[in-house]
Enzyme design. Structure first.
Site: not given
Ligand code: DGL
Length: 276
Positions: A15-16, A78, A157, A189, A191
């Site tokens: 993931d990011s 992600c 984050e 997302c 997150h």
């Molecule tokens: N967690 C990621 C997603 O599911 C990326 C979030 C990001 O880095 O902007 O989209």
């Protein structure tokens, strides 16, 4: 890429940043004896504000690294990387199984009573052709209100999962969904489940929130053939390992799993190149 299947003994997850831990958490519960490697591309987060080209370049570099370390299955934990890179990854490594993460439009359609669904995602996912195609394929006449949510991932984050500032931002992003009267909302997302109570509070208790990480983990578990080896979790980051270790202990409460730093090829940044 290694071709000997006995050497491909890890599941690589990326993931990011910290969002993919929501998928990893489910995966660990389903496959307690698997060997897992998680890569957080912290130095390049958030992906949601990046161009499709950058997201693809990062995803290719990360996957290459995970394969070198012995991955036999890649879980793209992600939505943003799935939207912009999964086709390129499959094209580059056609023999390797990939599991992507995409908003569950179909389950949302099945759950909605009034035909109005909300979808909360990063700006890059919200504007992707892949998401448009997914909605066109599965919306089945339902209205889908797609809301890009800049700023949220940065808070998470940084370890902020409940400040007043974050609550206000969540509230703002939820306004179009409330105005449309959605009865079902998708967290698009990885997150976002980390702040699920904030979304629920902003949308109201009568809106049903749907998340996707359990389905993603189940799909990965179904594809994985266990390899006899030492089980374990290795976490890598392109950012600061100590900061990530502290985040994990504080937000997830995990005390196990090694965290180390990793250097991957960076993005080409033409504006920073020296002049000839
Ligand atoms: N967690 C990621 C997603 O599911 C990326 C979030 C990001 O880095 O902007 O989209």
């Amino acid at each position: 890429m290694q071709t000997d299947s006995s050497s491909r003994r890890e599941i690589g997850v990326f993931d990011s940043g910290v969002g993919g831990f929501t998928v990893l958490r489910e995966l660990r519960a389903l496959l307690p004896t698997a060997r897992l490697r998680y890569l957080a591309d912290t130095a390049y987060a958030p992906y949601g504000n990046r161009s499709p080209e950058d997201i693809r370049a990062r995803s290719l570099a990360i996957t290459e690294h995970l394969i070198e370390r012995g991955a036999g299955l890649i879980v793209i934990a992600c939505n943003t990387a799935t939207a912009h890179a999964i086709d390129a990854l499959r094209e580059r490594w056609p023999a390797l199984p990939f599991v992507g993460t995409e908003p569950g439009i179909k389950p949302a359609v099945a759950a909605s009573r009034n035909g109005r669904i909300g979808l909360l995602a990063t700006p890059a996912t919200a504007s992707s052709a892949r998401l448009r195609a997914l909605i066109a394929r599965h919306a089945d006449g339902h209205e889908v209100v797609v809301q890009g949510c800049p700023g949220i991932v940065e808070h998470i984050e940084a370890g902020d999962v409940d400040s007043a500032e974050l609550r206000a931002l969540v509230q703002r992003h939820c306004e179009p969904l409330r105005a449309a009267g959605v009865d079902t909302a998708l967290l698009g997302c990885t997150h976002y489940p980390l702040i699920e109570p904030l979304w629920q509070a902003a949308l109201g208790a009568d809106v049903r929130l749907l998340r996707i990480e359990t389905a993603v983990a189940r799909r990965a578990a179904a594809l994985w053939t266990p390899v006899p080896d030492r089980a374990g979790l290795h976490i890598e980051t392109t950012g600061d390992p100590a900061a990530l270790r502290a985040w994990i202990a504080r937000v997830l409460g995990w005390r196990d799993g090694e965290v180390s730093g990793v250097a991957l090829p960076g993005l080409a940044m033409p504006q920073r190149q020296p002049r000839p």
